[in-house]
Scaffold this motif. Structure first.
Motif, PDB file in Angstrom:
ATOM      1  N   ALA B  23       3.851  -1.859   2.654  1.00 41.10           N
ATOM      2  CA  ALA B  23       4.710  -2.798   3.432  1.00 41.10           C
ATOM      3  C   ALA B  23       5.581  -3.460   2.431  1.00 41.10           C
ATOM      4  O   ALA B  23       5.179  -3.918   1.367  1.00 41.10           O
ATOM      5  CB  ALA B  23       3.873  -3.855   4.204  1.00 41.10           C
ATOM      6  N   GLY B  24       7.055  -3.331   2.868  1.00 40.51           N
ATOM      7  CA  GLY B  24       7.745  -3.910   1.907  1.00 40.51           C
ATOM      8  C   GLY B  24       8.589  -3.003   0.840  1.00 40.51           C
ATOM      9  O   GLY B  24       9.167  -3.394  -0.199  1.00 40.51           O
ATOM     10  N   CYS B  25       8.050  -1.765   0.932  1.00 40.40           N
ATOM     11  CA  CYS B  25       8.273  -0.686  -0.012  1.00 40.40           C
ATOM     12  C   CYS B  25       9.785  -0.050   0.331  1.00 40.40           C
ATOM     13  O   CYS B  25       9.925   0.275   1.625  1.00 40.40           O
ATOM     14  CB  CYS B  25       7.377   0.221  -0.204  1.00 40.40           C
ATOM     15  N   GLY B  26      10.659   0.166  -0.583  1.00 40.30           N
ATOM     16  CA  GLY B  26      11.932   0.511  -0.101  1.00 40.30           C
ATOM     17  C   GLY B  26      11.809   2.059  -0.033  1.00 40.30           C
ATOM     18  O   GLY B  26      12.834   2.714   0.837  1.00 40.30           O
ATOM     19  N   ALA B  27      11.177   2.749  -0.549  1.00 38.93           N
ATOM     20  CA  ALA B  27      10.957   4.434  -0.651  1.00 38.93           C
ATOM     21  C   ALA B  27      11.039   4.936   0.581  1.00 38.93           C
ATOM     22  O   ALA B  27      11.751   6.052   0.962  1.00 38.93           O
ATOM     23  CB  ALA B  27       9.930   4.805  -1.486  1.00 38.93           C
ATOM     24  N   PRO B  28      10.065   4.688   1.717  1.00 34.43           N
ATOM     25  CA  PRO B  28       9.996   5.176   2.859  1.00 34.43           C
ATOM     26  C   PRO B  28      11.218   5.029   3.640  1.00 34.43           C
ATOM     27  O   PRO B  28      11.515   5.973   4.451  1.00 34.43           O
ATOM     28  CB  PRO B  28       8.556   4.802   3.672  1.00 34.43           C
ATOM     29  N   ILE B  29      11.920   3.726   3.478  1.00 38.40           N
ATOM     30  CA  ILE B  29      13.086   3.363   4.240  1.00 38.40           C
ATOM     31  C   ILE B  29      14.118   4.321   3.872  1.00 38.40           C
ATOM     32  O   ILE B  29      14.999   5.117   4.646  1.00 38.40           O
ATOM     33  CB  ILE B  29      13.458   2.061   3.952  1.00 38.40           C
TER      34      ILE B  29
END
Lengths: 394, 311
Positions: B23-29
């Motif tokens: 949660a809060g990781c930029g990569a999957p977004i």
């Protein structure tokens, strides 16, 4: 009618690749295999093949691109030697475990260091446990023939493993010899179309490849991979039988030369087998019962067949053109002796010679020395030194 | 067509939920938004370097990828996809495949700036019709936050720890976007997950549908490595842009376009103070570190303005 030609081993391999007409060739030059991508890119430039040639920036990328191309659903090929093969090392394992039937010509050369462009087998021997099928070739003809059989073995549904076809750098890669080529249409029919079941470019059934596998599944996947290597044994023989019908040239796991009544044999790979054959003929004239076993298929290793064949002799010298640096013997020696032990073949005396490292010439008198030592072992029953070096200054 | 987030979000999901990214990781977004830029009728072959994204999205026997996906190794995502693209060209010529397939390679900064730089450079130079997307979180996060050549100056990582003698990473970050510009590619862009994702989406669309090799460098904050709370992801991403630490720009056939110029360029400390990896910069006596970073951010921003003809 077969075509009679004169070609170097490199040209023979490149010519086989032209006849196979793969979808992708990705290669990076390295002596002594450089001529293969050179010849091949000329075929591409002149429109003689339909192949996409990728002039990659390293061997690591050559194998990576082959993996991408083969996974995508194409037939991918490459060629390399020595350090180039070593740079591919990581990807060799990935290609094999991903069950991608890539075919690679390996022109055997000494692994650095020290830097040496000449022939020994330290490169492909380093890759012997990478999961690739390994076929060895005595001369240009065998290199060509092995290339034609390679895809049939690799792509067989019960195998699906990559294949490397090895020949000796310079000794056969650059020496021009007579060769009998198969007609293009016959090659095309023999090799056939590549029709993968699962591939990236199948938009109707997209797949993911190269997972994080963990301890929950890796062992099972490795077991399947091991089974494929076992299955390859039958497939290699089936394909060889079909190839014999096409060309009249007979191939098996290994070649036996004048072994019917032999008491002593040398076991050796690739071009040195040619030298051994000459020496065998000479010594036979003197009534000496000597012969040769030349393995063609090193991976999978034909344990039963080789142990059974060797059980008939009194003394055997296994010659390795690579050292294992294990203070015990070269890789071929270790495999041969463990095969014999596993199959309870305890009769013959077996010794090892490390020879020709860095391309050191192996002359007929070197081979005579080996046979004479074997004959002495037969006569005296004394083995003496098991792990020996041939032709080195000490 | 004008960008509308609602419409874009309604496009079929190509990177499905259930993956294990933090949660809060930029990569999957970043990945979801890049893949949304694909036309629904187009198929994609997607490569990924070893890294957080790969190990969290494709754990056998589960995959988050609805298109075809291949992970090979750490350093060869670009070379692998270049091979797939070559096979596509060969098979298409032979009439063995129909329809349009696009080729996208993902890698983190470790797999792109460092170990995979050669593979990337080679694939771009050879001109394959593919997009390479670097999700840049500024360290080797998958192995536990080790410094990379994308790690900012003075950042505290596990191989550039902020100690009593050495205050974190001692080098500036490599400017990979500029290195890729100098490959003279048809399209290079730097972007970030931001606001309504318009910038990221439009750049992904241009990169995917520009023929030839294209490169996107996308900022992808990492809550573990940067040490921030998950809910602050978008705020931190925004501050990176508002401080010009991470300018949004694109280079189309060699022509620079700055996509966003902050009206009030914020001091870089506003970005730095949101993250635990820079905490030691705010101790008394360490003001010089922030000053140095500010000076370098300003210098690089000025240079970019000059390149875009706006200085």
């Amino acid at each position: 009618m077969a075509i009679r030609e004169r070609m170097s081993g490199n040209e023979a391999v490149a010519f086989a690749m032209k006849q196979i007409n793969p979808d992708v060739v990705a290669a990076f030059p390295i002596t002594p295999s450089t001529e293969i991508p050179q010849y091949f890119s000329t075929y591409v430039s002149n429109g003689e093949v339909d192949t996409e040639f990728i002039a990659v920036e390293s061997e690591h990328s050559a194998m990576s691109a082959c993996i991408g191309a083969q996974a995508a659903g194409g037939r991918a090929m490459t060629a390399t030697s020595a350090n180039g093969l070593a740079l591919m090392w990581e990807c060799l394992y990935i290609a094999a475990c991903s069950r991608l039937p890539i075919v690679m010509a390996v022109v055997n050369r000494t692994m650095s260091g020290p830097l040496n462009i000449h022939n020994d087998h330290s490169d492909s021997m380093g890759a012997r446990d990478s999961g690739w099928i390994q076929l060895y070739s005595e001369n240009n003809q065998e290199a060509y023939d092995n290339m034609l059989m390679a895809h049939r073995i690799a792509e067989h549904p019960s195998v699906m493993l990559p294949v490397m076809v090895c020949q000796d750098g310079f000794i056969t890669s650059h020496a021009v010899e007579n060769i009998e080529l198969v007609e293009d249409d016959k090659v095309k029919a023999f090799v056939g179309e590549y029709n993968p079941v699962h591939y990236l470019l199948n938009r109707d059934n997209p797949i993911s490849m190269g997972p994080l596998d963990h301890f929950t599944h890796t062992f099972e996947h490795k077991r399947q991979q091991a089974q494929a290597m076992m299955n390859a044994k039958n497939v290699i023989l089936e394909v060889a039988r079909e190839f014999e019908k096409l060309t009249g040239r007979k191939y098996g796991f290994f070649e036996e030369y004048r072994t019917e009544d032999a008491e002593t044999v040398i076991v050796v790979l690739n071009s040195t087998a040619g030298t051994v054959k000459y020496v065998v003929d000479q010594m036979r004239k003197e009534g000496k019962k000597v012969g040769l076993i030349k393995p063609r298929v090193y991976r999978p290793f034909p344990v039963d067949e080789i142990a059974s064949a060797l059980s008939r002799f009194k003394a055997i010298a296994v010659m390795d053109k690579a050292d294992s640096f294990n203070a015990a013997g070269g890789p071929l020696f270790t495999d041969v002796t463990s095969a014999m032990y596993a199959k309870s073949v305890f009769g013959p005396k077996v010794i090892n010679y490390i020879y020709g490292l860095g391309g050191r010439d192996v002359r007929t008198d070197d081979i005579e020395l080996v046979f004479n030592n074997l004959l002495k072992i037969v006569e005296t029953g004394e083995v003496g030194s098991v792990y020996n070096y041939l032709g080195v200054r000490e | 067509m004008a960008y509308r987030l609602k419409e874009v979000a309604r496009k079929p999901e190509r990177f499905s939920s259930g993956h294990r990214m933090c949660a809060g990781c930029g990569a999957p977004i970043v990945v979801r938004q890049v893949l949304r830029a694909l036309k629904p009728e187009d198929h994609a072959v997607i490569g990924c370097a070893t890294g957080c994204l790969e190990v969290s999205s494709f754990l056998y026997p589960y995959t988050s990828w609805r298109d075809s996906f291949i992970h090979n190794a750490f350093e060869n995502s670009a070379a692998t996809i270049s091979g797939a693209e070559a096979a596509y060209n060969a098979l298409k010529k032979k009439g063995k495949i129909t329809g349009e397939t696009k080729f996208i390679a993902f890698g983190g900064d470790g797999g792109t700036y460092d170990i995979g730089l050669q593979s990337l450079s080679g694939a771009m130079e050879r001109g394959h019709d593919m997009v390479y997307v670097c999700y840049d979180n500024g360290a080797y996060m998958n192995t536990g936050i080790q410094r990379s050549s994308a790690t900012p100056l003075y950042a505290d990582t596990t191989t550039s720890p902020a100690g009593s003698k050495i205050p974190g990473k001692m080098q500036w970050r490599k400017d990979l976007t500029e290195i890729m510009v100098k490959h003279h590619l048809p399209y290079v862009a730097q972007t970030a997950p931001l606001g309504n994702m318009k910038d990221l989406y439009e750049k992904a669309e241009k990169a995917i549908y520009t023929k030839g090799p294209c490169f996107l460098n996308v900022l992808a904050p990492c809550p573990r490595g940067w040490r921030y709370d998950a809910e602050n992801l978008m705020e931190i991403s925004k501050l990176a842009v508002e401080t010009c630490f991470w300018p949004l720009y694109e280079v189309i056939d060699g022509k620079y376009v700055i996509n966003y110029k902050p009206k009030n360029k914020l001091p870089v400390k506003e970005f730095l103070k949101t993250q635990g990896r820079f905490r030691h910069l705010f101790r008394a006596g360490n003001e010089y570190m922030i000053e140095q970073i500010q000076a370098e951010v300003d210098r690089r921003w000025e240079e970019l303005l000059r390149l875009a003809g706006e200085a």
